[in-house]
Design an enzyme around this catalytic site. Structure first.
Site, PDB file in Angstrom:
ATOM      1  N   TYR A 135      59.858  55.910  44.620  1.00 11.72           N
ATOM      2  CA  TYR A 135      58.963  55.638  43.489  1.00 11.72           C
ATOM      3  C   TYR A 135      59.563  54.677  42.467  1.00 11.72           C
ATOM      4  O   TYR A 135      58.841  54.157  41.615  1.00 11.72           O
ATOM      5  CB  TYR A 135      58.623  56.929  42.736  1.00 11.72           C
ATOM      6  CG  TYR A 135      57.784  57.947  43.462  1.00 11.72           C
ATOM      7  CD1 TYR A 135      57.246  57.698  44.724  1.00 11.72           C
ATOM      8  CD2 TYR A 135      57.537  59.181  42.876  1.00 11.72           C
ATOM      9  CE1 TYR A 135      56.496  58.657  45.379  1.00 11.72           C
ATOM     10  CE2 TYR A 135      56.775  60.145  43.521  1.00 11.72           C
ATOM     11  CZ  TYR A 135      56.258  59.887  44.773  1.00 11.72           C
ATOM     12  OH  TYR A 135      55.517  60.840  45.405  1.00 11.72           O
ATOM     13  N   HIS A 185      60.728  63.487  52.123  1.00 11.61           N
ATOM     14  CA  HIS A 185      59.460  62.873  51.690  1.00 11.61           C
ATOM     15  C   HIS A 185      58.443  62.786  52.837  1.00 11.61           C
ATOM     16  O   HIS A 185      57.265  63.109  52.662  1.00 11.61           O
ATOM     17  CB  HIS A 185      59.731  61.483  51.118  1.00 11.61           C
ATOM     18  CG  HIS A 185      58.677  61.013  50.183  1.00 11.61           C
ATOM     19  ND1 HIS A 185      58.919  60.092  49.203  1.00 11.61           N
ATOM     20  CD2 HIS A 185      57.371  61.340  50.053  1.00 11.61           C
ATOM     21  CE1 HIS A 185      57.802  59.862  48.520  1.00 11.61           C
ATOM     22  NE2 HIS A 185      56.851  60.601  49.018  1.00 11.61           N
TER      23      HIS A 185
END
Length: 271
Positions: free
Chosen positions: A43, A101
């Site tokens: 991110y 993730h």
């Protein structure tokens, strides 16, 4: 459902909250009362999260911080260095929750390698809890066989009123596993939903707050993202909304399997 988890049930997603604007948005969320902040290596928000926590003046122990190991870092040679880099970027000696993730696409990296590395990160004190993200039931079964029942704290997946994932939800309930809903507001699409709007008017809150209240009543944790102070405050009100069974059923009827996050690397979904 009664929520029983060390993960604060209402948190803040930080995807897209980069740079000074990102720091300001996260800091405002902390000022409002958010105590669960979700970030990830991919991110580019670990730095803003760490800086916002420091500027808030809150004791580190009062803010539950989650980050995720990118699927590009699952190989043995990259896994632990990437975790150490995340901690350096955050400015913390540990995170509260460390997730995988995405599972490795087509098992390009052996499943056992990165799941055992995740457990090792916990044993080394880099994280208090471990979990996964975007894992279907088959991967959760492999995790349970490898690490044991109850080893992971959550599976973070796309869940919202239009994608309620009943098969995954029921599996998680059977195994005492909390699901954490990302994009629970479908990038704001719930705001114009007439069913949610009618319920929201009855409770004096926004349709978004109703959507969040529904997901929390179903036993999920939620991590909506926003930079707007008004929306941050409105979403926080979801904690005080108590929906009737009739209202819950009306929202359950909105489920249409509408998956929005489905890149080519996705595993085979259950719902």
């Amino acid at each position: 459902m009664v929520y029983s988890s060390p993960i604060p049930q209402l948190g803040l997603g930080t995807f897209g909250r980069t740079g000074d604007a990102g720091i300001a948005a996260i800091l405002k969320a902390l000022e409002i009362g958010y105590r669960h902040i979700d970030t990830a290596q991919s991110y580019d928000t670990e730095g803003p999260v760490g800086e916002a926590v420091r500027r808030s003046g809150l004791p580190r122990a009062e803010v539950f911080v989650t980050t995720k190991v990118a699927d590009t870092n699952l190989d043995k040679s990259r896994f632990m260095p990437s975790v150490e880099k995340s901690l350096e970027t955050l400015g913390f000696d540990h995170v509260d929750l460390l997730l995988i993730h995405w599972p490795s696409e087509k098992d390009a990296v052996p499943f056992e390698d990165y799941m055992l590395a995740l457990k090792e990160a916990q044993e080394r004190g880099f994280t208090r809890f471990i979990g996964v993200s975007n894992f279907p039931i088959a991967h959760l079964e492999r995790t349970r066989a490898l690490l044991g029942e109850g080893a992971i704290a959550t599976n973070q997946v796309e869940i919202h009123p239009y994608l309620q994932a009943p098969k995954l939800r029921d599996y998680a309930r059977d195994h005492g596993l909390v699901l954490t809903a990302y994009q629970p507001l479908v990038k704001g699409a719930v705001v114009s939903d007439p069913v949610l709007a009618e319920i929201a008017e009855r409770h004096g809150v926004t349709p978004a707050a109703v959507a969040l209240a529904f997901l929390m009543a179903e036993g999920h944790a939620v991590i909506p993202a926003s930079s707007s102070e008004a929306n941050l405050r409105a979403n926080m009100r979801a904690k005080d909304v108590r929906l009737s069974e009739e209202e819950m059923n009306a929202i359950r009827a909105l489920d249409r399997g509408d998956r929005r996050i489905n890149p080519e690397k996705s595993p085979r979904w259950d719902d």
